[in-house]
Design a protein around this motif. Structure first.
Motif, short mmCIF file in Angstrom:
data_model
loop_
_atom_site.label_atom_id
_atom_site.label_comp_id
_atom_site.label_asym_id
_atom_site.label_seq_id
_atom_site.Cartn_x
_atom_site.Cartn_y
_atom_site.Cartn_z
N ALA A 31 0.83 -1.21 0.00
CA ALA A 31 0.00 0.00 0.00
C ALA A 31 0.86 1.25 0.00
CB ALA A 31 -0.92 0.00 1.22
N GLU A 32 1.84 1.28 0.86
CA GLU A 32 2.77 2.39 0.94
C GLU A 32 4.04 1.85 1.57
OE1 GLU A 32 1.30 4.43 5.05
OE2 GLU A 32 0.05 4.76 3.29
N ARG A 33 4.99 2.69 1.84
CA ARG A 33 6.26 2.23 2.40
C ARG A 33 6.02 1.52 3.73
NH1 ARG A 33 11.60 3.10 1.70
NH2 ARG A 33 12.96 3.13 3.54
N ALA A 147 -12.77 -10.55 10.15
CA ALA A 147 -11.94 -10.07 9.05
C ALA A 147 -12.30 -8.63 8.73
CB ALA A 147 -12.14 -10.94 7.80
N GLY A 148 -11.27 -7.81 8.48
CA GLY A 148 -11.52 -6.43 8.10
C GLY A 148 -10.56 -5.46 8.74
N VAL A 149 -11.02 -4.22 8.85
CA VAL A 149 -10.12 -3.15 9.27
C VAL A 149 -9.76 -3.22 10.74
CG1 VAL A 149 -10.84 -1.58 7.43
CG2 VAL A 149 -12.14 -1.65 9.57
N SER A 150 -10.61 -3.79 11.58
CA SER A 150 -10.32 -3.89 13.02
C SER A 150 -10.81 -5.23 13.56
CB SER A 150 -10.97 -2.74 13.79
OG SER A 150 -10.52 -1.49 13.35
N PRO A 151 -10.17 -6.36 13.15
CA PRO A 151 -10.67 -7.66 13.59
C PRO A 151 -10.26 -8.02 15.00
CG PRO A 151 -8.71 -7.95 12.26
CD PRO A 151 -9.01 -6.46 12.27
N LEU A 163 -8.40 -12.05 10.72
CA LEU A 163 -7.78 -11.74 9.43
C LEU A 163 -7.66 -10.23 9.29
CD1 LEU A 163 -9.82 -14.24 7.19
CD2 LEU A 163 -7.56 -14.58 8.22
N PRO A 164 -6.48 -9.68 9.55
CA PRO A 164 -6.31 -8.22 9.51
C PRO A 164 -6.25 -7.72 8.07
CG PRO A 164 -4.21 -9.27 9.94
CD PRO A 164 -5.24 -10.37 9.94
N HIS A 165 -6.62 -6.45 7.91
CA HIS A 165 -6.57 -5.84 6.58
C HIS A 165 -5.22 -5.18 6.31
CE1 HIS A 165 -7.69 -3.96 2.92
NE2 HIS A 165 -7.91 -2.75 3.40
N GLN A 166 -4.49 -4.83 7.35
CA GLN A 166 -3.20 -4.16 7.17
C GLN A 166 -2.13 -4.79 8.04
OE1 GLN A 166 -4.15 0.03 7.94
NE2 GLN A 166 -3.76 0.46 5.79
N VAL A 167 -0.92 -4.84 7.50
CA VAL A 167 0.27 -5.25 8.25
C VAL A 167 1.33 -4.19 8.01
CG1 VAL A 167 2.15 -6.93 8.44
CG2 VAL A 167 -0.21 -7.72 8.18
N PHE A 168 1.88 -3.66 9.10
CA PHE A 168 2.91 -2.64 8.99
C PHE A 168 4.28 -3.27 9.24
CE2 PHE A 168 -0.95 -0.37 10.08
CZ PHE A 168 -0.93 0.69 9.18
#
Length: 400
Positions: A31-33, A147-151, A163-168
């Motif tokens: 998605a981004e850096r 699953a989604g933005v705040s699971p 199931l998270p939507h984002q991993v940093f």
């Protein structure tokens, strides 16, 4: 159709595709850096689901076609992704949204209102709107899925899958997140499979939490150079149990049903096999291993030393393990159990194993059928170190 690339980085492609289990795939898009967005493909009984709305490229199309297409999309955001129309054009899938479809500018893709939708293969489906998008919750293949933005954070209780939507983070952080998801999918299956086996006939096996392993009784006497192998008798009995439960024998080492894939670890190719190389595990599959192999997988697990010690103690209290081989490895790799002096820990494990061996010795099991040893109480922690006592020079084995 056999799917390539699974579990590996796609060269010259920004998207990474991971096989979480036989029925689930994760699609990681940069998605981004130092940030990845995760989307998921879940195989249903009579239709497959896409969770999220990722960009579509040829490799994702190939995976979607390989699992038999996509029936419905459960998006994580109220606005369509850039390739929503292409997903519909390729698979004919429909989007399910909690709002009134007339209020959402999806344009060229068909939308179904959540209240009027049916979800074959998913039970108890709920959708929650949060500030950044949607969270979907449902039961799927024996798991409670969020699953989604705040699971939710962390691994969740047993039998749940987040199931998270984002991993940093960097690639390594993404890989660790994927391994955690693969583990969550395999763990419940291992316990469920063992429970089904024991309902058919009691076995001398132990499910190892969070590793997707079932440890099998091997012996009560070991030497340091023993080869870890599930013998012909155990294999024959596992074949009887698994086929009796409806599993199809794919080959002598692999069994398959509509709900799970089961593997029996293959014999090592050489007697010089390094124990810390571990056994070959298939993500999402249930793997039968010897008790000693399970002990080494515990040492290799991405856990804290305290957690590894607790799991080792639990295993040794139920099944005999080749502690001589464990001790030899820990002499070379003390960092695996940092904070737990090897001599004290091994003396404690030998003490636990004395009770275990005393139970099995008169029963002389020749295979896996039998009643598993159950200690009268949970194995106690090893004694706290005395600051004035440097401990024994060597780990004391029985009779020494």
């Amino acid at each position: 159709m056999k799917l390539p690339f699974l579990g590996a980085t796609l060269k010259r492609r920004p998207t990474r595709i991971f096989r979480l289990s036989e029925h689930a795939y994760a699609l990681a898009c940069p998605a981004e850096r130092h940030c990845w967005t995760l989307h998921y493909l879940l195989r249903g009984t009579y239709g497959n689901y896409l969770l999220g709305d990722p960009p579509l490229d040829d490799d994702l199309s190939f995976v979607g076609e390989g699992i038999g297409g996509i029936a419905k999309v459960l998006p994580f955001a109220p606005t369509p992704g850039p390739d929503a129309a292409r997903w519909f054009s390729r698979f004919g899938c429909r989007w399910v949204i909690p709002e009134n479809p007339d209020d959402i500018p999806f344009g060229a893709v068909p939308m179904d209102a959540f209240e009027r939708s049916t979800f074959t293969g998913l039970r108890g489906v709920r959708c929650e709107s949060v500030d950044a998008g949607y969270v979907w919750r449902f039961r799927w293949r024996g798991l409670t899925v969020s699953a989604g933005v705040s699971p939710g954070s962390g691994p969740g209780p047993r039998g749940s899958l987040r199931l998270p939507h984002q991993v940093f983070g960097r690639d390594g952080d993404l890989d660790r997140a994927i391994v955690s998801l693969q583990t969550s999918l395999s763990t419940a299956a291992a316990s469920d499979c063992l429970a089904a086996l024991n309902a058919s006939r009691p076995t001398l096996c132990v499910a190892v939490d969070d590793l997707g392993l079932i440890a099998c009784y091997d012996d009560i006497q070991f030497e340091r150079n023993d080869i870890d192998i599930i013998g012909p008798t155990q294999r024959r009995e596992l074949d009887e149990l698994l086929t009796g439960l409806g599993f199809e024998r794919v080959n002598p080492h692999c069994y398959r049903s509509h709900a799970a894939v089961v593997r029996i670890v293959e014999p090592p190719r050489t007697q010089l096999n390094e124990p810390l190389n571990g056994v070959e595990l298939e993500p999402g599959a249930i793997t039968f291993v010897t008790a000693t192999q399970a002990a080494f997988e515990i040492l290799l697990a991405p856990w804290t030393p305290d957690r590894r010690v607790d799991e080792l103690r639990r295993l040794v209290a139920l099944l005999p393990v080749n502690l001589r081989k464990i001790d030899t490895v820990l002499k070379r790799r003390p960092e695996l159990l940092e904070g737990h002096p090897r001599e004290r820990l091994m003396a404690h494990l030998w003490g636990l194993q004395e009770d275990t061996v005393a139970y099995y010795k008169p029963r002389k099991p020749r295979g896996l059928y039998g009643r598993l040893f159950r200690p009268e109480r949970e194995p106690a922690d090893e004694e706290a170190p005395d600051p004035d006592d440097e401990g024994p020079e060597i780990a004391r084995e029985p009779g020494h």
